[in-house]
Write a protein that holds these residues in place. Structure first.
Motif, PDB file in Angstrom:
ATOM      1  N   GLY A 241       0.768  -1.467  -0.277  1.00 37.74           N
ATOM      2  CA  GLY A 241      -0.022  -0.002  -0.092  1.00 37.74           C
ATOM      3  C   GLY A 241       1.007   1.094   0.279  1.00 37.74           C
ATOM      4  O   GLY A 241       0.369   1.960  -0.165  1.00 37.74           O
ATOM      5  N   MET A 244       1.941   1.495  -3.608  1.00 39.27           N
ATOM      6  CA  MET A 244       1.448   1.310  -4.895  1.00 39.27           C
ATOM      7  C   MET A 244       0.919   2.101  -6.117  1.00 39.27           C
ATOM      8  O   MET A 244       0.639   3.587  -5.366  1.00 39.27           O
ATOM      9  N   SER A 245       0.640   1.836  -7.416  1.00 35.02           N
ATOM     10  CA  SER A 245       0.249   2.779  -8.057  1.00 35.02           C
ATOM     11  C   SER A 245      -1.494   3.306  -7.659  1.00 35.02           C
ATOM     12  O   SER A 245      -2.047   2.146  -7.753  1.00 35.02           O
ATOM     13  N   THR A 246      -2.257   4.320  -7.264  1.00 33.64           N
ATOM     14  CA  THR A 246      -3.671   4.593  -6.762  1.00 33.64           C
ATOM     15  C   THR A 246      -4.919   4.679  -8.249  1.00 33.64           C
ATOM     16  O   THR A 246      -6.097   4.081  -8.668  1.00 33.64           O
ATOM     17  N   ASP A 247      -3.630   5.669  -9.073  1.00 30.71           N
ATOM     18  CA  ASP A 247      -4.871   5.593  -9.813  1.00 30.71           C
ATOM     19  C   ASP A 247      -4.973   4.595 -11.428  1.00 30.71           C
ATOM     20  O   ASP A 247      -3.523   5.767 -12.237  1.00 30.71           O
ATOM     21  N   ALA A 311      -2.989  -4.243   0.939  1.00 26.91           N
ATOM     22  CA  ALA A 311      -2.339  -3.057   0.373  1.00 26.91           C
ATOM     23  C   ALA A 311      -1.377  -3.305   1.452  1.00 26.91           C
ATOM     24  O   ALA A 311      -0.322  -2.672   1.834  1.00 26.91           O
ATOM     25  N   ARG A 340      -7.354  -1.839  -5.629  1.00 30.23           N
ATOM     26  CA  ARG A 340      -7.120  -0.810  -4.771  1.00 30.23           C
ATOM     27  C   ARG A 340      -5.872   0.283  -5.314  1.00 30.23           C
ATOM     28  O   ARG A 340      -5.921   1.294  -5.501  1.00 30.23           O
ATOM     29  N   GLY A 341      -5.575  -0.666  -6.697  1.00 31.97           N
ATOM     30  CA  GLY A 341      -4.399  -0.065  -6.641  1.00 31.97           C
ATOM     31  C   GLY A 341      -3.251  -1.523  -7.487  1.00 31.97           C
ATOM     32  O   GLY A 341      -3.225  -2.356  -7.387  1.00 31.97           O
TER      33      GLY A 341
END
Length: 365
Positions: A241, A244-247, A311, A340-341
């Motif tokens: 978490g 990580m890339s979230t978009d 995450a 989530r990502g």
């Protein structure tokens, strides 16, 4: 309280009482088989022709307790014992004084076993018993090297092979097979290219200057596991978490492959997660599959075998996976498989590089 066992014994008995029991049971069955089979094969009066020679008990320790040791391999057991017996008998015949013949026999046996590549510690006892074994051994002469020494060694190693196979273990021992490139090329896999090399290991062994009771290939496999464990320990506090890339660019299973392909090209992506209306991860779509199915929907090009993590998963869990070359990303989901990502090889490389820079700066202070 002081430890009851030295480190080497604690390491060997790490498997617990089950491994200890297996070793003991194997020795009982192996010695029993060797003794009974030898008697059936050679017959005779056991008071004249010995059933088992004492050093075979030491051979059983190696075969059933440390079957991975180079000293316990069938060639070492059989050839080491027979060669030592021949040396001992020769010394007994050429040197009348047992006080002198005994140390000469043991010394010569050790050197000959080393020269022939069949070093087996009980061989020293075999050479000794050929000198001090009394009239029975002298009466048998060189036949003593074949039976009971050679025959007992052969039967015991045969019992060891059968027993370890029954226990699901490898005997004769085979070193771990070197990892191969996931792409089928001559290159070593990525995890084997970093860290120490075969030349480093050879140089270290040369500087160590001692004979080790472990093969070079086993050392290589062990050190790489230690190296991996150290890396995992160092990075256990960094979570997926955190990096990580979230978009995340995602695809709809009902859109056309052509539109998905254009969308991925626009964002310079080779892979993208496919999610349903609730953003639950269905799998991954790659350019090659989309290109092959231009006029169909994305759902036909989904690869369901996607690696999912949480995450809260430490990045140490991703090190073996993303460094193998077989997988390039892992999707981060919650308990409902909702996206989530995503963590890619690039994300992992960036955090490892940053950790390396921070460690280097700290070391300079």
């Amino acid at each position: 309280m002081k430890d009851r066992f030295p480190p080497a014994l604690r390491l060997r008995s790490a498997g617990g009482l089950i491994d200890i029991g297996r070793a003991g049971l194997g020795a009982v069955l192996g010695m029993l088989f060797a003794g009974v089979a030898a008697r059936l094969m050679i017959g005779g009066d056991p008071r004249i022709a010995p059933l088992l020679v004492a050093p075979i008990g030491a051979s059983a320790v190696l075969i059933f307790a440390v079957p991975a040791s180079p000293l316990a391999q069938p060639r070492s057991v059989i050839c080491g014992n027979v060669v030592s017996a021949l040396v001992g008998i020769t010394c007994a015949l050429l040197i009348p004084n047992p006080t002198l013949a005994a140390p000469v026999a043991v010394s010569a046996a050790i050197m000959l076993m080393l020269l022939t590549g069949c070093l087996h510690p009980p061989g020293g006892a075999v050479a000794l018993i050929c000198v001090i074994g009394g009239p029975q051994v002298r009466q048998m002469g060189y036949l003593f090297a074949l039976s009971p020494v050679g025959l007992d060694s052969l039967l015991l190693t045969g019992a060891g092979m059968a027993y370890h196979r029954l226990m699901g273990r490898s005997y004769p021992h085979r070193a771990p097979t070197p990892a191969v490139s996931p792409h089928g090329t001559a290159d070593a896999p990525p995890t084997a290219r970093a860290g120490f090399t075969a030349g480093d290991l050879d140089a270290a062994l040369a500087r160590y200057g001692e004979l080790l009771d472990v093969s070079r290939d086993d050392l290589d496999a062990l050190f790489r596991q230690v190296e991996l464990q150290a890396h995992q320990r160092l990075h256990a506090q960094i979570l997926c978490g955190d990096i990580m890339s979230t978009d995340v660019i995602v695809l709809d299973p009902q859109q056309t492959c052509q539109s998905a392909l254009l969308y991925m090209q626009e964002h310079d992506l080779r892979t993208a997660p496919v999610v349903d209306a609730q953003r639950r991860v269905l799998g991954l779509a790659r350019r090659a599959e989309l290109l092959a199915n231009r006029d169909r929907k994305v759902e036909v090009a989904i690869d369901p075998f996607v690696h999912r993590v949480r995450a809260t998963t430490p990045i140490q869990a991703l090190l073996p996976l993303l460094s193998s070359g077989a997988v390039h990303e892992a999707v981060v989901v919650d308990a409902d498989r909702t996206l989530r990502g995503i963590v890619t090889q690039t994300d992992l490389l960036a955090v490892l590089y940053r950790a390396h820079v921070v460690e280097a700066m700290a070391a300079e202070r």
